[in-house]
Write an enzyme that holds these catalytic residues in place. Structure first.
Site, PDB file in Angstrom:
ATOM      1  N   TYR A  54       0.866  -1.369   0.042  1.00  0.00           N
ATOM      2  CA  TYR A  54      -0.117  -0.111   0.135  1.00  0.00           C
ATOM      3  C   TYR A  54       0.966   1.317  -0.050  1.00  0.00           C
ATOM      4  CZ  TYR A  54      -3.128   3.652   1.679  1.00  0.00           C
ATOM      5  OH  TYR A  54      -4.101   4.802   1.594  1.00  0.00           O
ATOM      6  N   GLY A  61      -6.486   5.183  -0.130  1.00  0.00           N
ATOM      7  CA  GLY A  61      -7.866   4.999   0.269  1.00  0.00           C
ATOM      8  C   GLY A  61      -8.605   4.054  -0.404  1.00  0.00           C
ATOM      9  N   HIS A  84      -3.996  17.270  -2.720  1.00  0.00           N
ATOM     10  CA  HIS A  84      -4.382  17.597  -1.356  1.00  0.00           C
ATOM     11  C   HIS A  84      -4.007  18.923  -0.923  1.00  0.00           C
ATOM     12  CE1 HIS A  84      -4.823  13.278  -1.057  1.00  0.00           C
ATOM     13  NE2 HIS A  84      -5.315  13.263   0.100  1.00  0.00           N
ATOM     14  N   ASN A 196       1.423  12.530   5.443  1.00  0.00           N
ATOM     15  CA  ASN A 196       0.916  11.733   6.621  1.00  0.00           C
ATOM     16  C   ASN A 196       1.630  12.188   7.874  1.00  0.00           C
ATOM     17  OD1 ASN A 196      -0.208   8.521   5.194  1.00  0.00           O
ATOM     18  ND2 ASN A 196      -1.441  10.246   5.900  1.00  0.00           N
TER      19      ASN A 196
END
Length: 234
Positions: A54, A61, A84, A196
């Site tokens: 991932y 997502g 973003h 993140n």
């Protein structure tokens, strides 16, 4: 000037502020650099292989089941930042942007994210040369990280967005052209590693702790002066 080893030394709110204010110098020592290089190499090997992981060779997502080819991993990471970077409002104070960079450097320098050494060195360069990203004050969701503020913080790595430079807000591309700097190319997982995190909230937390310490010191002085004024001492 005293130095602080990102990723090796323990960071407190006071140290974070001193780094942001350039009262001490932040460095990446040899041991830290080796950890960062090893982590980046591990991610690069995954990206070239067949194993699905991932955020390295998948979408994000709901798109986690979509496999991304090795050729498209760079585009995936850069588009993550662009998509973003949707914050609104006035820029946060410059010191908050600096603290965000400082706190993110400390987190990434642990050597667990797969970030490239070159990327961290550019972040250090931005701090040292007062090329500070413009971050809008509104837009964080917090739950899965300060995605929008951190995206704005790191658009300048790609030569995009705006920065505070020499007392003005200017396009990053103009500053890079003036200083002879090139935009970076993000490797596998780097975009995900950059956005993140909770460094937007943590930066404000650092400022709150600093103000609290300041208030406590003044409370002690005020209390002592009151006792003196009332001649309350035996």
């Amino acid at each position: 000037m005293d130095t602080f080893n990102y990723g090796e030394d323990h960071m407190t709110s006071g140290i974070a502020l001193k780094l942001a204010r350039k009262e001490i110098k932040g460095i990446l020592n040899t041991d830290t650099q080796e950890k960062i290089k090893a982590s980046a190499l591990a991610v690069a090997n995954i990206a070239k292989g067949e194993k699905t992981v991932y955020g390295i060779n998948t979408g994000f997502g709901p798109l986690c089941t979509s496999k991304i080819s090795a050729a498209d991993t760079q585009t995936l990471q850069e588009n993550l930042l662009k998509s973003h970077a949707v914050g609104l409002g006035e820029p946060v104070p410059i010191e908050i942007s600096k603290l965000m960079l400082v706190l993110k450097l400390q987190a990434l320098a642990q050597g667990f994210s797969g970030i490239k050494l070159e990327t961290l060195e550019r972040m250090l360069w931005m701090l040292e040369n007062e090329v500070i990203p413009v971050v809008p004050i509104q837009g964080s969701v917090g739950a899965s990280g300060d995605l929008a503020p951190l995206s704005h913080l790191f658009l300048p790595l790609l030569g995009l967005g705006k920065v505070h430079y020499e007392g003005s807000i200017v396009k990053t591309a103009e500053v890079f052209a003036k200083l002879g700097m090139e935009a970076l190319t993000l490797g596998p997982k780097e975009g995900l590693a950059l956005i993140n995190g909770t460094q937007f909230m943590a930066a404000y937390g650092v400022k709150i702790v600093d103000r609290l310490h300041n208030l406590l010191v003044h409370a002690d002085i005020t209390g002592a002066m009151m006792i003196e004024g009332l001649m309350g001492s035996i």
